[in-house]
Structure formats: structure tokens, C-alpha cells
Design a protein around this motif. Structure first.
Motif, PDB file in Angstrom:
ATOM      1  N   THR A 247      39.254 -14.795  13.064  1.00  0.00           N
ATOM      2  CA  THR A 247      37.938 -15.134  12.535  1.00  0.00           C
ATOM      3  C   THR A 247      36.892 -14.408  13.371  1.00  0.00           C
ATOM      4  N   ASN A 248      35.702 -14.305  12.821  1.00  0.00           N
ATOM      5  CA  ASN A 248      34.602 -13.688  13.553  1.00  0.00           C
ATOM      6  C   ASN A 248      33.731 -14.777  14.158  1.00  0.00           C
ATOM      7  N   CYS A 249      33.239 -14.515  15.373  1.00  0.00           N
ATOM      8  CA  CYS A 249      32.294 -15.423  16.002  1.00  0.00           C
ATOM      9  C   CYS A 249      31.064 -15.498  15.089  1.00  0.00           C
ATOM     10  N   GLN A 250      30.584 -16.681  14.854  1.00  0.00           N
ATOM     11  CA  GLN A 250      29.445 -16.873  13.972  1.00  0.00           C
ATOM     12  C   GLN A 250      28.136 -16.443  14.612  1.00  0.00           C
TER      13      GLN A 250
ATOM     14  N   VAL B  16      29.381 -21.569  21.145  1.00  0.00           N
ATOM     15  CA  VAL B  16      30.396 -22.427  20.547  1.00  0.00           C
ATOM     16  C   VAL B  16      30.149 -22.516  19.046  1.00  0.00           C
ATOM     17  N   PHE B  17      31.230 -22.398  18.296  1.00  0.00           N
ATOM     18  CA  PHE B  17      31.166 -22.634  16.856  1.00  0.00           C
ATOM     19  C   PHE B  17      32.391 -23.437  16.463  1.00  0.00           C
ATOM     20  N   ARG B  18      32.433 -23.888  15.219  1.00  0.00           N
ATOM     21  CA  ARG B  18      33.520 -24.764  14.785  1.00  0.00           C
ATOM     22  C   ARG B  18      34.269 -24.157  13.603  1.00  0.00           C
ATOM     23  N   GLU B  19      35.564 -24.466  13.553  1.00  0.00           N
ATOM     24  CA  GLU B  19      36.419 -23.987  12.468  1.00  0.00           C
ATOM     25  C   GLU B  19      37.400 -25.100  12.128  1.00  0.00           C
TER      26      GLU B  19
END
Length: 84
Positions: A30-33, A16-19
Motif C-alpha cells: 500500500t502507499n502511505c497516505q 500514522v495512517f490506518r488500513e
């Protein structure tokens, strides 16, 4: 205070990442971090993680647009009891 970021779960690595919600719209990429996979946000996507992120982003944008705006007073103005 409204959190202006939305959680996104990567389909490939499940991390999980945030944007920022303002950026997440149909067609946004976007690219997965974590794994660097390119994620394209598409309303018609079969990926429920993509649909969920789009829905949450829309809800956040609506909440931000409808929240009561504070009166904009520049710092050091007479209204705050300060004089130049």
C-alpha cells in the motif's frame, strides 16, 4: 466492538495512517497516505513498524474470527415480532 483497522507508521515520513486488518498480510503493498511511499509488508522486514502492523493485523483477524457471531435474522421476519 473490535476496531477492524490497524495503525501503520510510515518509515519515511513517520506519519500514522490506518488500513483494514483483513488486507494487511505478508506480501501486501500500500502507499502511505501522507507521502505516497510504497510500503511492502514482509514478515522478515527489519522495519519494526512493518512487523508491528503485521502482528496487530493478525491479532485483529483472530479476534474477529473468534468473536461470537450474532444470529442472522432478516429484517421484517416473524422472529422480530413483525409480520409481512
Amino acid at each position: 466492538m473490535i476496531d477492524e483497522k490497524v495503525k501503520i507508521r510510515c518509515t519515511k515520513c513517520a506519519q500514522v495512517f490506518r488500513e483494514r486488518a483483513q488486507r494487511i498480510r505478508d506480501g501486501f503493498q500500500t502507499n502511505c497516505q501522507h507521502c505516497n511511499r510504497l510500503i511492502t509488508f514482509d514478515i522478515g522486514s527489519e522495519d519494526r513498524n512493518i512487523r508491528r502492523a503485521l502482528m496487530c493485523a493478525r491479532e485483529v483477524r483472530l479476534a474477529l474470527e473468534t468473536r461470537p457471531s450474532r444470529e442472522s435474522v432478516p429484517h421484517g421476519s416473524v422472529r422480530e415480532g413483525r409480520q409481512f
